[in-house]
Structures are given as structure tokens and as C-alpha cells.
Motif scaffolding. Structure first.
Motif, PDB file in Angstrom:
ATOM      1  N   GLY A 180      -5.087 -91.498  13.183  1.00 38.48           N
ATOM      2  CA  GLY A 180      -4.054 -92.488  13.754  1.00 38.48           C
ATOM      3  C   GLY A 180      -3.184 -92.355  15.558  1.00 38.48           C
ATOM      4  O   GLY A 180      -2.707 -93.292  14.727  1.00 38.48           O
ATOM      5  N   ALA A 181      -4.010 -91.511  16.058  1.00 38.54           N
ATOM      6  CA  ALA A 181      -2.678 -91.320  16.968  1.00 38.54           C
ATOM      7  C   ALA A 181      -4.609 -90.633  18.290  1.00 38.54           C
ATOM      8  O   ALA A 181      -5.514 -89.801  17.769  1.00 38.54           O
ATOM      9  N   PRO A 182      -4.087 -90.951  19.309  1.00 40.41           N
ATOM     10  CA  PRO A 182      -5.170 -90.738  20.303  1.00 40.41           C
ATOM     11  C   PRO A 182      -4.785 -89.890  20.861  1.00 40.41           C
ATOM     12  O   PRO A 182      -3.691 -89.043  20.777  1.00 40.41           O
ATOM     13  N   LEU A 183      -6.432 -89.005  21.433  1.00 40.42           N
ATOM     14  CA  LEU A 183      -6.483 -87.559  21.408  1.00 40.42           C
ATOM     15  C   LEU A 183      -6.628 -87.098  22.519  1.00 40.42           C
ATOM     16  O   LEU A 183      -5.599 -86.182  23.245  1.00 40.42           O
ATOM     17  N   PHE A 184      -6.548 -88.406  23.707  1.00 39.07           N
ATOM     18  CA  PHE A 184      -7.118 -87.967  25.013  1.00 39.07           C
ATOM     19  C   PHE A 184      -6.618 -88.784  25.563  1.00 39.07           C
ATOM     20  O   PHE A 184      -7.160 -89.923  25.429  1.00 39.07           O
ATOM     21  N   ARG A 185      -6.477 -88.843  26.951  1.00 42.47           N
ATOM     22  CA  ARG A 185      -5.886 -89.730  27.562  1.00 42.47           C
ATOM     23  C   ARG A 185      -7.294 -89.687  29.180  1.00 42.47           C
ATOM     24  O   ARG A 185      -6.640 -88.262  29.098  1.00 42.47           O
ATOM     25  N   ARG A 186      -7.376 -90.576  29.904  1.00 45.21           N
ATOM     26  CA  ARG A 186      -7.971 -90.362  31.265  1.00 45.21           C
ATOM     27  C   ARG A 186      -6.984 -90.224  31.990  1.00 45.21           C
ATOM     28  O   ARG A 186      -5.607 -90.491  32.186  1.00 45.21           O
ATOM     29  N   GLN A 196     -18.554 -88.490  19.062  1.00 43.47           N
ATOM     30  CA  GLN A 196     -18.171 -89.606  17.935  1.00 43.47           C
ATOM     31  C   GLN A 196     -17.507 -88.592  16.661  1.00 43.47           C
ATOM     32  O   GLN A 196     -16.797 -89.589  16.568  1.00 43.47           O
ATOM     33  N   GLY A 197     -17.189 -87.429  16.938  1.00 43.89           N
ATOM     34  CA  GLY A 197     -16.603 -86.096  16.187  1.00 43.89           C
ATOM     35  C   GLY A 197     -15.066 -86.764  16.918  1.00 43.89           C
ATOM     36  O   GLY A 197     -14.445 -86.478  15.548  1.00 43.89           O
ATOM     37  N   LEU A 198     -14.509 -86.555  18.235  1.00 39.63           N
ATOM     38  CA  LEU A 198     -13.413 -87.112  18.517  1.00 39.63           C
ATOM     39  C   LEU A 198     -12.900 -88.124  18.419  1.00 39.63           C
ATOM     40  O   LEU A 198     -11.663 -88.616  17.379  1.00 39.63           O
ATOM     41  N   ASN A 199     -13.808 -89.447  17.859  1.00 41.09           N
ATOM     42  CA  ASN A 199     -13.250 -90.625  17.352  1.00 41.09           C
ATOM     43  C   ASN A 199     -12.925 -90.735  16.617  1.00 41.09           C
ATOM     44  O   ASN A 199     -12.047 -91.478  16.007  1.00 41.09           O
ATOM     45  N   ARG A 200     -13.941 -89.878  15.145  1.00 42.10           N
ATOM     46  CA  ARG A 200     -13.909 -90.158  13.679  1.00 42.10           C
ATOM     47  C   ARG A 200     -12.238 -89.171  13.758  1.00 42.10           C
ATOM     48  O   ARG A 200     -11.252 -89.548  12.766  1.00 42.10           O
ATOM     49  N   ARG A 239      -9.629 -91.209  14.130  1.00 42.98           N
ATOM     50  CA  ARG A 239      -9.224 -92.478  13.431  1.00 42.98           C
ATOM     51  C   ARG A 239      -8.474 -91.941  12.444  1.00 42.98           C
ATOM     52  O   ARG A 239      -7.560 -92.484  11.551  1.00 42.98           O
ATOM     53  N   PHE A 240      -8.736 -90.686  12.193  1.00 43.53           N
ATOM     54  CA  PHE A 240      -8.778 -90.032  10.601  1.00 43.53           C
ATOM     55  C   PHE A 240      -6.577 -89.452  11.226  1.00 43.53           C
ATOM     56  O   PHE A 240      -5.991 -89.607   9.804  1.00 43.53           O
TER      57      PHE A 240
END
Length: 272
Positions: free
Chosen positions: A27-33, A17-21, A24-25
Motif C-alpha cells: 500500500g505504499a509506493p516503493l520507487f520515485r522518478r 511486475q514484481g515491484l508493482n505487486r 500494491r501489497f
């Protein structure tokens, strides 16, 4: 995610949840599979480079509040002294601090008895030195008792030595705004015409050497005045002419650094 949650001692959903917030804040994806796991994106790496050290810095700042190592600490201590207090105590404080806490600095302010209590309580000052009790509820420790003596130029008096009563009715130097000196002056008759009023002690020996004025000053300053100016010193008749010099600090000290400095400085001044 599981490893991060274990290290942070929180649940895995909380990490997600923290990473998702954060994503969103920004505006860029932080991790990729990547395979069976995930890997940081370029945006995450850039963010980490700029703010990744903040938790470590925050931990270090908190640790400095609870534990203080004078040999490695880098901080500034703030002390308020009268001009006389600066002349008497600063040589010992400065040399001692250089040895005990070599990376720390000392910020010296002129003592203002009207604001010093509030400045100590608010943390703007770590320590203040004065003869009187300051207005706020503070920790107070007596550093020393200053005996007062009468000082004059060489050969100011010929023949019989003047009595104390005769000295008190001569034109004299009066230092305004210095608590110990005000206490001394309250024990003397009012200054007579021809007296000189100063805001500090530093000009006294030069004035005495060039005039017939006398001055009542703490004995602790006179050895230097005698050696440099050849002034004459006369003892006063009783222990009544003495004033306590007190160190004041906040009851609730804001950090371990302040606690260390207050205890160290008081011991250093008492030994000087």
C-alpha cells in the motif's frame, strides 16, 4: 530496472511486475522518478532494512545443506545412546567434537529402541547406537564387539574358583531394556530368587561391592570399576558371550552436516 533484471537473470517486465505487486501489497509506493532513473522511497528503504538480508540468509542455509565446514559451522547434532554407551563413547565424542567442530553442540538422548528407527528416518536423530537391529530400514555399521565377563565384589569367592555353571545359578544383577544385555541374559539360565533388576548400569559397581550378587557385563566397563571399586572380573568360557554394538543412521541423510557427523562419529567410536 535493466540492471536489476540482468543481475537476477530474469526479464525486465518480470522485475516491473514484481515491484508493482509488492507496492500494491504494502500500500505504499516503493520507487520515485529521479532524473532519468528511479530512486527508492522511504518505504522501500525501511522494507529493505528489515528483509533485505533474507535472500542472503536463504542462500547460506541452502549452502549449509549441500556443503559443511565443521571448523565454522554452528549446529546441534543429536545422538541416542544407552547409559552404558554414554559412559563408553561420550568422552571420545565430546573431546573429539570440540576439536573437529568447535562451534557445534551435542544433544544426547537415552536410547529408546521402539522409537529410534522412526526418529532417525524423520531427522529427529542423527545417530543411534544399539546392539540390536532397529525396526526401520536404516544404514547400519558395527562399531565393536563387546565381550561379556562376570563381575563380583573382592573376595566374594574363596577356595576353588567357581565354574561358569556355578556362577549362572547365583543371584545376579539384571539390566532391563538394554539390547546387548538382553542378548547376554538370553544365553543364561533364568535369574534365581534374590536377583536385582535395574534399568541401567551405573549403580552396578556400588551394589556389587556391598553384596554377594554377581553381574555379567561388557568387559569394556570393568577397568574403571576395578580401579574405583576393587571388583573381581572372571572371563566367560567362549566367544558366544559377545554382542555387536551398532551405529544406525537414516539411509537418506537430510543434510551434509548429518552426513559429516555420522561418518565422523562412527570412526571416532571405532577408534575409542
Amino acid at each position: 530496472m535493466t540492471g536489476a533484471a540482468e543481475r537476477l537473470k530474469i526479464s525486465q517486465p518480470s522485475v516491473t511486475q514484481g515491484l508493482n505487486r509488492l507496492s500494491r501489497f504494502t500500500g505504499a509506493p516503493l520507487f520515485r522518478r529521479e532524473g532519468r532513473g528511479i530512486a527508492p522511497t522511504r518505504s522501500a528503504l525501511q522494507l529493505y532494512e528489515e528483509i533485505g538480508t533474507l535472500p542472503k540468509l536463504a542462500d547460506a542455509a541452502v549452502n549449509r545443506l549441500t556443503s559443511f565446514d565443521p571448523t565454522t559451522a554452528q549446529t546441534t547434532f543429536r545422538i541416542a545412546l544407552t547409559d552404558l554407551g554414554q559412559a563408553v563413547f561420550l568422552p571420545a565424542l565430546v573431546s573429539g567434537l570440540a576439536a573437529a567442530a568447535p562451534h557445534c553442540s551435542l544433544d544426547v538422548a537415552n536410547l529408546n529402541t521402539e522409537t529410534a528407527g522412526q526418529d532417525l528416518a524423520s531427522g529427529q536423530l542423527d545417530l543411534a547406537v544399539s546392539s540390536n537391529l532397529l525396526a526401520e530400514s536404516l544404514f547400519t555399521s558395527v562399531i565393536r564387539w563387546d565381550r561379556y565377563v562376570c563381575v563380583s565384589r573382592p573376595n566374594r569367592f574363596t577356595g576353588e574358583k567357581p565354574t561358569f555353571e556355578e556362577l549362572t545359578v547365583l543371584p545376579r544383577i539384571v539390566v532391563r531394556g538394554t539390547t546387548g544385555h538382553a542378548l547376554m541374559q538370553s544365553l543364561l539360565p533364568p535369574p534365581v530368587p534374590g536377583s536385582v533388576y535395574l534399568s541401567g548400569f551405573s549403580a552396578i559397581p556400588g551394589i556389587l561391592s556391598a553384596s554377594d550378587l554377581v553381574a555379567f557385563v561388557p568387559e569394556v566397563v570393568t577397568p574403571d570399576w576395578i580401579s574405583r571399586w576393587g571388583l573381581e572380573v572372571r572371563a566367560l568360557p567362549s566367544d558366544e558371550f559377545a554382542a555387536p554394538v551398532r551405529a544406525h543412521a537414516a539411509l537418506d541423510r537430510s543434510s551434509s552436516a548429518t552426513s559429516w557427523f555420522v561418518d565422523w562419529a562412527i570412526k571416532r567410536m571405532q577408534a575409542s
